[in-house]
Every structure is written in structure tokens, then in C-alpha cells.
Design a protein around this motif. Structure first.
Motif, PDB file in Angstrom:
ATOM      1  N   ASP A 123       0.852  -1.191   0.000  1.00  0.00           N
ATOM      2  CA  ASP A 123       0.000   0.000   0.000  1.00  0.00           C
ATOM      3  C   ASP A 123       0.885   1.237   0.000  1.00  0.00           C
ATOM      4  N   ARG A 124       1.876   1.243   0.906  1.00  0.00           N
ATOM      5  CA  ARG A 124       2.819   2.367   0.955  1.00  0.00           C
ATOM      6  C   ARG A 124       4.233   1.814   0.878  1.00  0.00           C
ATOM      7  N   ILE A 125       5.128   2.690   0.469  1.00  0.00           N
ATOM      8  CA  ILE A 125       6.545   2.301   0.380  1.00  0.00           C
ATOM      9  C   ILE A 125       7.378   3.308   1.178  1.00  0.00           C
ATOM     10  N   ALA A 126       8.320   2.781   1.966  1.00  0.00           N
ATOM     11  CA  ALA A 126       9.278   3.629   2.680  1.00  0.00           C
ATOM     12  C   ALA A 126      10.662   3.318   2.113  1.00  0.00           C
ATOM     13  N   VAL A 127      11.354   4.346   1.616  1.00  0.00           N
ATOM     14  CA  VAL A 127      12.677   4.144   1.008  1.00  0.00           C
ATOM     15  C   VAL A 127      13.750   4.572   2.018  1.00  0.00           C
ATOM     16  N   PHE A 128      14.734   3.683   2.223  1.00  0.00           N
ATOM     17  CA  PHE A 128      15.803   3.956   3.190  1.00  0.00           C
ATOM     18  C   PHE A 128      17.153   4.080   2.503  1.00  0.00           C
ATOM     19  N   TYR A 129      17.969   4.977   3.047  1.00  0.00           N
ATOM     20  CA  TYR A 129      19.357   5.093   2.589  1.00  0.00           C
ATOM     21  C   TYR A 129      20.217   5.341   3.819  1.00  0.00           C
ATOM     22  N   LEU A 130      21.233   4.513   4.033  1.00  0.00           N
ATOM     23  CA  LEU A 130      22.147   4.630   5.175  1.00  0.00           C
ATOM     24  C   LEU A 130      21.400   4.807   6.502  1.00  0.00           C
ATOM     25  N   GLY A 131      20.382   3.996   6.699  1.00  0.00           N
ATOM     26  CA  GLY A 131      19.654   4.003   7.972  1.00  0.00           C
ATOM     27  C   GLY A 131      18.685   5.153   8.136  1.00  0.00           C
ATOM     28  N   LYS A 132      18.506   5.946   7.079  1.00  0.00           N
ATOM     29  CA  LYS A 132      17.566   7.081   7.178  1.00  0.00           C
ATOM     30  C   LYS A 132      16.404   6.865   6.231  1.00  0.00           C
ATOM     31  N   LEU A 133      15.246   7.317   6.674  1.00  0.00           N
ATOM     32  CA  LEU A 133      14.057   7.288   5.828  1.00  0.00           C
ATOM     33  C   LEU A 133      14.144   8.504   4.895  1.00  0.00           C
ATOM     34  N   VAL A 134      14.217   8.250   3.588  1.00  0.00           N
ATOM     35  CA  VAL A 134      14.368   9.386   2.666  1.00  0.00           C
ATOM     36  C   VAL A 134      13.085   9.704   1.912  1.00  0.00           C
ATOM     37  N   GLU A 135      12.181   8.726   1.823  1.00  0.00           N
ATOM     38  CA  GLU A 135      10.910   9.007   1.143  1.00  0.00           C
ATOM     39  C   GLU A 135       9.880   7.990   1.605  1.00  0.00           C
ATOM     40  N   ILE A 136       8.643   8.437   1.767  1.00  0.00           N
ATOM     41  CA  ILE A 136       7.562   7.525   2.153  1.00  0.00           C
ATOM     42  C   ILE A 136       6.265   8.047   1.560  1.00  0.00           C
ATOM     43  N   GLY A 137       5.434   7.130   1.095  1.00  0.00           N
ATOM     44  CA  GLY A 137       4.147   7.556   0.538  1.00  0.00           C
ATOM     45  C   GLY A 137       3.409   6.374  -0.053  1.00  0.00           C
ATOM     46  N   GLN A 138       2.254   6.658  -0.665  1.00  0.00           N
ATOM     47  CA  GLN A 138       1.502   5.617  -1.352  1.00  0.00           C
ATOM     48  C   GLN A 138       2.403   5.005  -2.422  1.00  0.00           C
ATOM     49  N   ALA A 139       2.246   3.685  -2.648  1.00  0.00           N
ATOM     50  CA  ALA A 139       3.165   2.988  -3.560  1.00  0.00           C
ATOM     51  C   ALA A 139       3.222   3.666  -4.930  1.00  0.00           C
ATOM     52  N   ASP A 140       2.073   4.059  -5.467  1.00  0.00           N
ATOM     53  CA  ASP A 140       2.080   4.694  -6.792  1.00  0.00           C
ATOM     54  C   ASP A 140       2.832   6.021  -6.776  1.00  0.00           C
ATOM     55  N   ASP A 141       2.667   6.785  -5.700  1.00  0.00           N
ATOM     56  CA  ASP A 141       3.362   8.079  -5.619  1.00  0.00           C
ATOM     57  C   ASP A 141       4.871   7.884  -5.557  1.00  0.00           C
ATOM     58  N   VAL A 142       5.296   6.945  -4.708  1.00  0.00           N
ATOM     59  CA  VAL A 142       6.744   6.762  -4.525  1.00  0.00           C
ATOM     60  C   VAL A 142       7.399   6.242  -5.813  1.00  0.00           C
ATOM     61  N   VAL A 143       6.647   5.466  -6.585  1.00  0.00           N
ATOM     62  CA  VAL A 143       7.246   4.928  -7.807  1.00  0.00           C
ATOM     63  C   VAL A 143       7.045   5.866  -9.011  1.00  0.00           C
ATOM     64  N   HIS A 144       5.846   6.379  -9.184  1.00  0.00           N
ATOM     65  CA  HIS A 144       5.580   7.174 -10.397  1.00  0.00           C
ATOM     66  C   HIS A 144       5.790   8.678 -10.213  1.00  0.00           C
ATOM     67  N   ARG A 145       5.753   9.128  -8.968  1.00  0.00           N
ATOM     68  CA  ARG A 145       5.947  10.570  -8.734  1.00  0.00           C
ATOM     69  C   ARG A 145       6.982  10.764  -7.627  1.00  0.00           C
ATOM     70  N   CYS A 146       8.065   9.972  -7.714  1.00  0.00           N
ATOM     71  CA  CYS A 146       9.034  10.028  -6.615  1.00  0.00           C
ATOM     72  C   CYS A 146       9.741  11.383  -6.603  1.00  0.00           C
ATOM     73  N   MET A 147      10.056  11.815  -5.398  1.00  0.00           N
ATOM     74  CA  MET A 147      10.591  13.158  -5.210  1.00  0.00           C
ATOM     75  C   MET A 147      12.050  13.146  -4.772  1.00  0.00           C
ATOM     76  N   HIS A 148      12.501  12.056  -4.208  1.00  0.00           N
ATOM     77  CA  HIS A 148      13.881  12.030  -3.709  1.00  0.00           C
ATOM     78  C   HIS A 148      14.818  11.514  -4.809  1.00  0.00           C
ATOM     79  N   PRO A 149      15.945  12.180  -5.014  1.00  0.00           N
ATOM     80  CA  PRO A 149      16.862  11.735  -6.076  1.00  0.00           C
ATOM     81  C   PRO A 149      17.294  10.264  -5.932  1.00  0.00           C
ATOM     82  N   TYR A 150      17.384   9.768  -4.704  1.00  0.00           N
ATOM     83  CA  TYR A 150      17.761   8.362  -4.530  1.00  0.00           C
ATOM     84  C   TYR A 150      16.643   7.455  -5.046  1.00  0.00           C
ATOM     85  N   SER A 151      15.399   7.747  -4.672  1.00  0.00           N
ATOM     86  CA  SER A 151      14.275   6.930  -5.169  1.00  0.00           C
ATOM     87  C   SER A 151      14.217   7.032  -6.688  1.00  0.00           C
ATOM     88  N   GLN A 152      14.466   8.225  -7.214  1.00  0.00           N
ATOM     89  CA  GLN A 152      14.417   8.400  -8.669  1.00  0.00           C
ATOM     90  C   GLN A 152      15.459   7.528  -9.353  1.00  0.00           C
TER      91      GLN A 152
END
Ligand code: ATP
Ligand code: SF4
Ligand code: MG
Length: 364
Positions: free
Chosen positions: A250-279
Motif C-alpha cells: 500500500d505504501r513504500i518507505a525508502v531507506f538510505y544509510l539508515g535514514k528514511l528518505v521518502e515515504i508515501g503511497q506505492a504509486d506516488d513513490v514509484v511514479h511521482r518520486c521526489m527524492h533523487p535516490y528513489s528516482q
């Protein structure tokens, strides 16, 4: 993988789930491992432990009835976070609440009784199964520990019910087998039955299909989703595979080096991702890249820094393509970006994330 993304009807159900409240609330959580203790040279000299900063200031919640996928590269702290939430390992600071109860304030016996409600599915079913125990014993043991109130007949009934539920049938025959008689997929089914038999309401599934043959991954995932249907069961689903996360969560939380860098509805995080790492993660998923209007390929360069020495400011700046594109702004090196709302139910931690993309004020 032959697994359908959710239908609209299922999404409506998810929305109802989203309104149901929070099963887990994590606030400013840190977990550090001390890895090496050098011999003290002089009597009064301080010890020289090296610290692995595995989880660094994570604040997030996990909503009742949802699947929250936790995604990130190897070593970014996914397992550590899952185990800290389950109280299997000790956190260094911060709080974890389960249905509003602060776990650090519970007594040993209260924690013990909570343990049956919060369970872990391992990546490797061998890790959770004792080769000397029959299938029946493997399922009876958790009941013996946590459900002393149940009679042997009640336990037997429940064991057979869960063997059938996970597709290990006929239950009477399967109950007599040992782990080495089972295929990889059957072992993972057994390990899921051993988790579910206590009827938990929160399960951390740590890469539950990554060690299985591709051909049976979908079956196991479908089983996990079927066991959730019509219940309030909440999953924290750990994976390094963003496309799998998008498919089932339902939602995705993206982590980098132990930090939460992006979190949101799965479609938002994948299709409208905002963090350069998620991108960057999204840009290597062929199907999603094909669907994108423009070529958004962002290659991740360089090695992930050691969690023993996390870069200053934004911990991603040493590998960030946007930092390079922006001419290496000082703010990225000096100031840690906060997790901010970038739209609806969607947050990201980048000075340049969000519709306005202003960049952070170094002194703000
Ligand atoms: N028991 C431990 N002692 C010392 N360091 C550890 C320990 N467990 C994990 N680490 C370190 O902590 C960091 C986070 O590890 P963790 O296993 O949580 O990452 P992960 O995201 O689950 O990785 P993977 O995808 O490979 O499973 C890594 O640098 C790892 O080497
Ligand atoms: S804050 Fe700077 S370095 Fe960090 S992700 Fe954003 S642009 Fe990249
Ligand atoms: Mg792990």
C-alpha cells in the motif's frame, strides 16, 4: 511474476484500513552496533568502540491493515529496523509504540504476551525451522510457549487448520514430515504457518521470497496476501526490490544509510518520486522507465559510504546526481534535510524535493 496489482475494490478497502489507526509508531529511532573494542592501552584511557549507525533517526508509522514495504540497498538497516520494532534487538534511543503502548515502558511479562501479536517471517526458512522437529512439533512449539490455555485437542485443531491454510495438505500426512522432506516453497509455507498460528496482528516479513525459486515466489506472496484478507493483519514487508514493493504494498518507505528518505503511497513513490535516490532506483526498473514520458535515467555512482562514518549534511550527497546537477550546493553538505510533505500522503527528505524545489535555507 504472475501477481496482479490491486483492483479498485481492494484499494477502497485499503483506504478503509488507512483510516483504522496505527499499529506501530516509531519516533526518532536510532540503533547502533558497537563492533570493535580496541584493547585499552592505558588504564584510564577511554575504550575505542567503532559504531555502525544502522538506523538513524527514523520516524514513521505503520497503519493497521496495510502493507508497508521497506526498500533500500543492502546494509541500509532494513532488518535492523524490523528487529528493533519487534524488540528482538535493543534500540539506542527513540520510541516504538504498538497500538499506542510504548514498548520500553512494558514489563518483561507484558512484552512476552505481546510477542505472540508481533511476529517475524525470515528470509531463510531454515533459520526458523529446527531440522530435528517434525512439522507438527514446529507448529505446536509456539502454541506451547504462548497459549498454555489451549488444550492438546485445541492445539491439534489449530495446527491442522493452519497447515491447510498455507497449502500443506493433506494436513495429517504433512504433519509427520520433517523440514528436509520439504521443498524450499513448502518450507517457507511451514515457516509462515508457524508465524501465523499465533494469530499475530503485526508481521515483519524480511525478504520472505528472495531465497525461493522465481517460479514459486508469486505463490508465496499470494499466500501472504490471502492470509491478510478480511483481517486487520499489518505487514512490514522488507525487500530490496522496488518493483515488487510497488506490486504488493500500500505504501513504500525508502531507506538510505539508515535514514528514511521518502515515504508515501506505492504509486506516488514509484511514479511521482521526489527524492533523487528513489528516482535513481526507479530509473532502473525497465517497465516503469518505459512508461515514463521522458528519459529519467539517473545512474547511482560510487560506493555506498560506510555506516560507520555517515556523510555530513544530506547523507546521500556523495552519490547524488541532483547535487551534481545543482552545482554542489553547500546546503547539501552542511544541513540534514528534514522529511517534509511533498503532497498528500507523501514525504521526502531532500532540500530540493517538492513542487517548489526551492532548496533549503542553510541557516534556517
Ligand atoms: N549484529 C551486527 N553487528 C554489527 N553490525 C551489524 C550487525 N547487524 C547488522 N550490522 C550492520 O548494520 C548495517 C545494517 O544492517 P542490516 O542487516 O540491518 O541491513 P539490511 O538493509 O537488512 O541489509 P540486507 O539487504 O543485506 O539484508 C550494516 O552495515 C550491517 O553490516
Ligand atoms: S538534499 Fe541535496 S544531496 Fe540530498 S538528495 Fe537533495 S539534492 Fe541530493
Ligand atoms: Mg536484511
Amino acid at each position: 511474476m504472475n501477481l496482479e496489482k490491486k483492483t479498485m475494490e481492494e484499494k477502497v478497502q485499503e483506504q478503509r484500513n488507512a483510516d483504522r489507526g496505527k499499529t506501530i509508531e516509531v519516533n526518532d529511532l536510532y540503533v547502533t552496533y558497537n563492533v570493535r573494542k580496541k584493547r585499552k592501552k592505558a588504564k584510564n584511557q577511554a575504550g575505542d568502540d567503532e559504531c555502525v549507525h544502522a538506523v538513524n533517526g527514523v520516524t514513521m508509522d505503520i497503519r493497521t491493515g496495510e502493507i508497508l514495504a521497506v526498500v533500500g540497498e543492502s546494509g541500509c538497516g532494513k532488518t535492523t529496523l524490523g528487529k528493533a520494532i519487534l524488540n528482538i534487538i535493543r534500540s539506542s534511543s527513540g520510541t516504538i509504540k504498538y497500538h499506542g503502548q510504548d514498548l520500553s515502558k512494558l514489563s518483561g511479562s507484558q512484552l512476552q504476551s505481546l510477542r505472540q501479536k508481533m511476529q517475524l517471517i525470515f528470509q531463510d526458512p531454515y533459520e526458523s525451522l529446527d531440522p530435528r522437529q517434525s512439522v507438527y512439533k514446529a507448529l505446536e512449539e509456539p502454541l506451547d510457549i504462548h497459549r498454555k490455555d489451549m488444550s492438546p485437542e485445541q492445539k491439534k485443531e489449530r495446527i491442522y487448520k493452519y497447515l491447510e491454510a498455507v497449502g500443506l495438505h493433506p494436513a495429517e500426512t504433512m504433519a509427520q514430515r520433517y523440514p528436509h522432506h520439504l521443498s524450499g516453497g513448502q518450507r517457507q509455507r511451514l515457516s509462515i504457518a508457524a508465524t501465523m498460528i499465533l494469530e499475530p496482528d503485526f508481521v515483519v516479513a524480511d525478504e520472505p521470497v528472495s531465497m525461493l525459486d522465481v517460479s514459486i515466489r508469486a505463490e508465496i506472496l499470494k499466500l501472504m496476501l490471502d492470509l491478510q484478507k478480511g483481517t486487520d493483519l499489518t505487514y512490514m514487508f522488507i525487500t530490496h526490490d522496488l518493483s515488487l514493493a510497488w506490486l504488493i504494498a500500500d505504501r513504500i518507505a525508502v531507506f538510505y544509510l539508515g535514514k528514511l528518505v521518502e515515504i508515501g503511497q506505492a504509486d506516488d513513490v514509484v511514479h511521482r518520486c521526489m527524492h533523487p535516490y528513489s528516482q535513481a532506483l526507479v530509473s532502473v526498473i525497465p517497465k516503469i522507465r518505459e512508461e515514463a514520458d521522458e528519459d529519467k535515467g539517473h545512474v547511482l555512482r560510487g560506493e555506498t559510504p560506510s555506516p560507520m562514518s555517515i556523510p555530513s549534511g544530506c547523507c546521500f550527497h556523495t552519490r547524488c546526481w541532483l547535487y551534481q546537477e545543482k552545482g554542489c550546493p553547500e546546503v547539501c553538505r552542511q544541513k540534514e534535510p528534514a522529511l517534509v510533505t511533498v503532497g498528500g500522503d507523501h514525504q521526502a527528505a531532500c532540500h530540493f524535493a517538492g513542487p517548489e524545489e526551492k532548496g533549503g535555507d542553510l541557516h534556517g
